[in-house]
Write a protein that holds these residues in place. Structure first.
Motif, mmCIF file in Angstrom:
data_model
loop_
_atom_site.group_PDB
_atom_site.id
_atom_site.type_symbol
_atom_site.label_atom_id
_atom_site.label_comp_id
_atom_site.label_asym_id
_atom_site.label_seq_id
_atom_site.Cartn_x
_atom_site.Cartn_y
_atom_site.Cartn_z
ATOM 1 N N HIS A 120 29.331 -10.886 -11.885
ATOM 2 C CA HIS A 120 29.182 -10.029 -10.706
ATOM 3 C C HIS A 120 28.832 -10.932 -9.526
ATOM 4 O O HIS A 120 27.667 -11.086 -9.138
ATOM 5 C CB HIS A 120 28.116 -8.969 -10.950
ATOM 6 C CG HIS A 120 28.471 -7.985 -12.019
ATOM 7 N ND1 HIS A 120 29.611 -7.217 -11.954
ATOM 8 C CD2 HIS A 120 27.863 -7.643 -13.180
ATOM 9 C CE1 HIS A 120 29.687 -6.441 -13.027
ATOM 10 N NE2 HIS A 120 28.637 -6.686 -13.785
ATOM 11 N N LEU A 121 29.851 -11.512 -8.946
ATOM 12 C CA LEU A 121 29.720 -12.602 -7.979
ATOM 13 C C LEU A 121 28.787 -12.283 -6.816
ATOM 14 O O LEU A 121 27.973 -13.121 -6.413
ATOM 15 C CB LEU A 121 31.117 -12.958 -7.447
ATOM 16 C CG LEU A 121 31.192 -14.006 -6.344
ATOM 17 C CD1 LEU A 121 30.740 -15.359 -6.850
ATOM 18 C CD2 LEU A 121 32.617 -14.086 -5.791
ATOM 19 N N HIS A 146 31.975 -4.626 -9.263
ATOM 20 C CA HIS A 146 31.327 -5.414 -8.211
ATOM 21 C C HIS A 146 30.282 -4.576 -7.482
ATOM 22 O O HIS A 146 29.098 -4.910 -7.437
ATOM 23 C CB HIS A 146 32.362 -5.904 -7.192
ATOM 24 C CG HIS A 146 33.106 -7.120 -7.602
ATOM 25 N ND1 HIS A 146 32.491 -8.292 -7.985
ATOM 26 C CD2 HIS A 146 34.444 -7.354 -7.678
ATOM 27 C CE1 HIS A 146 33.397 -9.199 -8.283
ATOM 28 N NE2 HIS A 146 34.587 -8.657 -8.105
ATOM 29 N N ASP A 147 30.741 -3.475 -6.885
ATOM 30 C CA ASP A 147 29.857 -2.684 -6.031
ATOM 31 C C ASP A 147 28.871 -1.860 -6.847
ATOM 32 O O ASP A 147 27.740 -1.623 -6.409
ATOM 33 C CB ASP A 147 30.685 -1.779 -5.113
ATOM 34 C CG ASP A 147 31.463 -2.587 -4.091
ATOM 35 O OD1 ASP A 147 30.936 -3.601 -3.607
ATOM 36 O OD2 ASP A 147 32.606 -2.208 -3.777
ATOM 37 N N LEU A 148 29.280 -1.432 -8.020
ATOM 38 C CA LEU A 148 28.355 -0.697 -8.876
ATOM 39 C C LEU A 148 27.166 -1.566 -9.253
ATOM 40 O O LEU A 148 26.012 -1.112 -9.244
ATOM 41 C CB LEU A 148 29.083 -0.210 -10.128
ATOM 42 C CG LEU A 148 28.263 0.615 -11.106
ATOM 43 C CD1 LEU A 148 27.648 1.832 -10.423
ATOM 44 C CD2 LEU A 148 29.144 1.055 -12.279
ATOM 45 N N SER A 149 27.417 -2.840 -9.544
ATOM 46 C CA SER A 149 26.325 -3.766 -9.851
ATOM 47 C C SER A 149 25.361 -3.877 -8.671
ATOM 48 O O SER A 149 24.136 -3.917 -8.859
ATOM 49 C CB SER A 149 26.895 -5.140 -10.210
ATOM 50 O OG SER A 149 25.857 -6.072 -10.438
ATOM 51 N N LEU A 150 25.896 -3.917 -7.452
ATOM 52 C CA LEU A 150 25.047 -4.001 -6.266
ATOM 53 C C LEU A 150 24.218 -2.735 -6.088
ATOM 54 O O LEU A 150 23.014 -2.795 -5.815
ATOM 55 C CB LEU A 150 25.914 -4.219 -5.022
ATOM 56 C CG LEU A 150 26.861 -5.417 -5.008
ATOM 57 C CD1 LEU A 150 27.571 -5.522 -3.664
ATOM 58 C CD2 LEU A 150 26.120 -6.705 -5.320
ATOM 59 N N VAL A 151 24.867 -1.587 -6.237
ATOM 60 C CA VAL A 151 24.170 -0.311 -6.072
ATOM 61 C C VAL A 151 23.032 -0.175 -7.087
ATOM 62 O O VAL A 151 21.909 0.218 -6.743
ATOM 63 C CB VAL A 151 25.160 0.865 -6.209
ATOM 64 C CG1 VAL A 151 24.422 2.192 -6.319
ATOM 65 C CG2 VAL A 151 26.123 0.888 -5.020
ATOM 66 N N LEU A 152 23.302 -0.518 -8.337
ATOM 67 C CA LEU A 152 22.270 -0.400 -9.369
ATOM 68 C C LEU A 152 21.128 -1.384 -9.134
ATOM 69 O O LEU A 152 19.966 -1.082 -9.415
ATOM 70 C CB LEU A 152 22.883 -0.620 -10.755
ATOM 71 C CG LEU A 152 23.939 0.403 -11.198
ATOM 72 C CD1 LEU A 152 24.456 0.074 -12.582
ATOM 73 C CD2 LEU A 152 23.394 1.819 -11.148
ATOM 74 N N ALA A 153 21.461 -2.562 -8.601
ATOM 75 C CA ALA A 153 20.407 -3.531 -8.279
ATOM 76 C C ALA A 153 19.510 -3.011 -7.159
ATOM 77 O O ALA A 153 18.293 -3.231 -7.170
ATOM 78 C CB ALA A 153 21.031 -4.867 -7.886
#
Length: 311
Positions: A104-105, A153-160
């Motif tokens: 997840h860059l 990509h964006d799901l990883s950001l949202v969950l973070a």
């Protein structure tokens, strides 16, 4: 190619392999590293870790024997196309005490790291809404939809940013290029505390848009990855106040935030090298990956393909 280039720059590239031997030979020449077979990777005791950059449906069948051979693995997103494959990888990592890191860059991008710091410091107040847009023309696939290609990509950001999984998922898209393979997708997520998120993804947009907007109670942060480094992350302090039956909006000039320019992929590879050396989980480890995978599975279950809706 970019993974090999950065590993070479970090003096960590031991060898390259490909299912097509000619490709392995060409890469070996380009990056001054010997070609190797998959069996070589499994049996070479000098290798600490292996980077897997292959079609998503092949990830589990490649990762599981490597983990069993005692290698740490980095896997390009998505981790898998099914939860069954994801849990196979997780079980192998647990059984052999190896680390799995998922690519997840943007989690390693200086702009997103600074955005997280600003949010944690309360600069924009309480988190209210996240808008993620990832649109471009091209790299259309016929083996996986935008749900698995772009949304991780964006799901990883949202969950973070939310620190939790959504309590509500709504997902609608359309298959314009290949029937049954969604190429445009809109996802709405709801979280405890009234936080919401919207993911807008697509392969057939004529203009590239990679933008993350995080809206709080006292302001917003906008991370636009298409902008130059001195414009990538911007703070907006807009005040909305109720005035009787109306609302008054007070806007301040946007403030670009200073960042240290870097190459996110190199920072990501540094994190993998550290995980291999230390045996400690990376930021985007197996636990994080399984959380992302679970939400992707929920999105897939809830997905309505508008091109399949009967009139």
């Amino acid at each position: 190619r970019n993974l090999a280039r950065n590993l070479l720059a970090l003096d960590a590239l031991a060898c390259v392999t490909d299912s097509t031997p000619a490709n392995a030979t060409a890469f070996a020449a380009e990056f001054n590293a010997p070609p190797a077979s998959f069996d070589d990777l499994c049996h070479d005791s000098s290798l600490d870790g292996v980077v897997i950059s292959t079609p998503a449906h092949s990830h589990a069948n490649i990762a599981v024997p490597l983990l069993a051979a005692g290698k740490h693995v980095y896997i390009e997103k998505p981790l898998a196309l099914t939860m069954d494959d994801a849990t196979r990888i997780a079980a192998a990592a647990n059984d052999h005490n190896r680390q799995v890191m998922v690519g997840h860059l943007i989690r390693y991008h200086a702009s997103f790291i600074e955005l997280q710091k600003q949010l944690a410091a309360g600069v924009i107040g309480d988190l209210r809404h996240i808008q993620a847009t990832r649109l471009a023309m091209g790299r259309i696939r016929n083996t996986e939809s935008v749900l698995f290609d772009l949304c991780p990509h964006d799901l990883s950001l949202v969950l973070a940013l939310t620190g939790t999984s959504p309590t509500h998922v709504s997902c609608a898209g359309a298959s314009h290029v290949t029937p049954g393979i969604v190429d445009v997708l809109s996802t709405v997520l709801g979280f405890d505390g009234g936080i919401s998120a919207h993911l807008n993804t697509g392969w057939i947009n004529p203009i590239k848009q990679h933008c993350l907007t995080v809206i709080g109670s006292t302001g917003s942060l906008v991370f636009d990855d298409t902008k130059p480094w001195d414009e990538k992350l911007t703070l907006f302090t807009d005040d909305i106040r109720q005035d009787g039956d109306y609302f008054t909006i007070t806007r301040q000039p946007p403030k670009p935030l200073t960042l240290t320019q870097g190459e996110p992929l190199k920072d990501e590879m540094r994190a993998f090298i550290h995980s291999c050396k230390s045996g400690t989980p990376a930021l985007t480890d197996m636990k994080d990956a399984l959380t992302v995978q679970a939400v992707l599975e929920d999105m897939q279950r809830q997905l309505v393909d508008m091109t399949d809706v009967k009139s």
